[in-house]
Design a protein around this motif. Structure first.
Motif, PDB file in Angstrom:
ATOM      1  N   ASP A 162       0.803  -1.274  -0.116  1.00 61.15           N
ATOM      2  CA  ASP A 162      -0.207  -0.044  -0.111  1.00 61.15           C
ATOM      3  C   ASP A 162       0.891   1.013  -0.069  1.00 61.15           C
ATOM      4  O   ASP A 162       1.924   1.494   0.665  1.00 61.15           O
ATOM      5  CB  ASP A 162      -0.914  -0.015   1.334  1.00 61.15           C
ATOM      6  CG  ASP A 162      -2.047  -0.782   1.266  1.00 61.15           C
ATOM      7  OD1 ASP A 162      -2.414  -1.368  -0.125  1.00 61.15           O
ATOM      8  OD2 ASP A 162      -2.385  -1.528   2.155  1.00 61.15           O
ATOM      9  N   THR A 163       0.364   2.345  -0.691  1.00 60.99           N
ATOM     10  CA  THR A 163       0.891   3.512  -0.767  1.00 60.99           C
ATOM     11  C   THR A 163      -0.356   4.459   0.005  1.00 60.99           C
ATOM     12  O   THR A 163      -1.402   4.027   0.317  1.00 60.99           O
ATOM     13  CB  THR A 163       1.349   4.154  -1.916  1.00 60.99           C
ATOM     14  OG1 THR A 163       0.189   4.657  -2.702  1.00 60.99           O
ATOM     15  CG2 THR A 163       2.305   3.109  -2.618  1.00 60.99           C
ATOM     16  N   LYS A 164      -0.156   5.794  -0.008  1.00 61.37           N
ATOM     17  CA  LYS A 164      -1.081   6.628   0.505  1.00 61.37           C
ATOM     18  C   LYS A 164      -2.483   6.440  -0.388  1.00 61.37           C
ATOM     19  O   LYS A 164      -3.352   6.559   0.104  1.00 61.37           O
ATOM     20  CB  LYS A 164      -0.439   8.068   0.603  1.00 61.37           C
ATOM     21  CG  LYS A 164      -1.499   9.054   0.972  1.00 61.37           C
ATOM     22  CD  LYS A 164      -0.837  10.579   0.945  1.00 61.37           C
ATOM     23  CE  LYS A 164      -1.919  11.419   1.725  1.00 61.37           C
ATOM     24  NZ  LYS A 164      -1.499  12.818   1.677  1.00 61.37           N
ATOM     25  N   ARG A 165      -1.943   6.512  -1.614  1.00 58.52           N
ATOM     26  CA  ARG A 165      -3.459   6.475  -2.426  1.00 58.52           C
ATOM     27  C   ARG A 165      -3.614   5.098  -3.200  1.00 58.52           C
ATOM     28  O   ARG A 165      -4.707   4.842  -3.915  1.00 58.52           O
ATOM     29  CB  ARG A 165      -3.088   7.445  -3.578  1.00 58.52           C
ATOM     30  CG  ARG A 165      -3.081   8.961  -3.092  1.00 58.52           C
ATOM     31  CD  ARG A 165      -3.054   9.964  -4.279  1.00 58.52           C
ATOM     32  NE  ARG A 165      -1.774   9.708  -5.254  1.00 58.52           N
ATOM     33  CZ  ARG A 165      -1.575  10.283  -6.294  1.00 58.52           C
ATOM     34  NH1 ARG A 165      -2.677  11.044  -6.755  1.00 58.52           N
ATOM     35  NH2 ARG A 165      -0.585  10.022  -7.076  1.00 58.52           N
ATOM     36  N   LEU A 166      -2.599   4.021  -3.388  1.00 61.63           N
ATOM     37  CA  LEU A 166      -2.773   2.998  -4.156  1.00 61.63           C
ATOM     38  C   LEU A 166      -2.812   1.654  -3.437  1.00 61.63           C
ATOM     39  O   LEU A 166      -2.007   1.508  -2.161  1.00 61.63           O
ATOM     40  CB  LEU A 166      -1.650   3.146  -5.107  1.00 61.63           C
ATOM     41  CG  LEU A 166      -1.591   4.395  -5.852  1.00 61.63           C
ATOM     42  CD1 LEU A 166      -0.386   4.422  -6.831  1.00 61.63           C
ATOM     43  CD2 LEU A 166      -2.803   4.196  -6.925  1.00 61.63           C
TER      44      LEU A 166
END
Length: 175
Positions: A5-9
């Motif tokens: 995970d990333t902040k948006r993805l």
């Protein structure tokens, strides 16, 4: 199972319900013009997803990673990781609907960091067509070095964490 995970993805395995999204962007001229060898017919994409749905990120086998929006799980692109001879080759395609929003940079940054932690001595190589300015700029922003044009592949090569030997090899290939 792939889950980063990333902040948006959310980077995850491809799913059968991704077929329409993949079919759409792989058959759109904006995305397709710089892609070679990708399966574009609907049945072929269904088969590809079936073969790749259980991929794992590994130094031993290639994998296909779906890049999805974290909030909705909607697939917006794909990254292919091809490990060979202590080198990761990365290829990517993102839907034309999501270009120029930083998603490719975000996904490739976190994936590159993940792979580099797995295999810190490995090199990273990506190839792009000389006319694909957006991809060239993305690779530069990611810290890749221009290794030169490789006539046998009709592609511009870019590398990260490459050795002097590799850089000399590409310099020789580009002559």
């Amino acid at each position: 199972m792939i889950s980063i995970d990333t902040k948006r993805l959310h980077l995850r395995n491809v799913l059968q319900n991704d077929v329409d999204v993949i079919f759409d962007y792989r058959n759109n001229e904006i995305c397709a013009r710089y892609q070679r060898g990708q399966v574009k017919d609907y049945e072929g994409i269904v088969s590809l997803i079936e073969r790749r749905r259980n991929d794992e990120i590994s130094i031993d086998f290639p994998c296909m990673i779906a890049v999805a929006l974290k909030d909705t799980n909607e697939m917006i692109g794909e990254i292919v990781v091809m490990p060979k001879d202590h080198t990761f080759s990365l290829g990517y395609t993102f839907s034309y609907k999501y270009h120029r929003q930083g998603y490719a940079f975000e996904a490739l940054t976190v994936l590159t960091e993940h792979l580099h932690k797995m295999a810190p001595e490995w090199e990273f190589i990506s190839f792009t067509e000389c006319e694909n300015i957006a991809s060239i700029e993305l690779l530069k922003k990611l810290g890749y070095k221009n290794l030169g044009y490789v006539p046998s592949l009709d592609s511009q090569a870019f590398g990260k964490w490459t050795t002097m030997d590799t850089e000399e090899e590409f310099a020789h290939l580009s002559k």
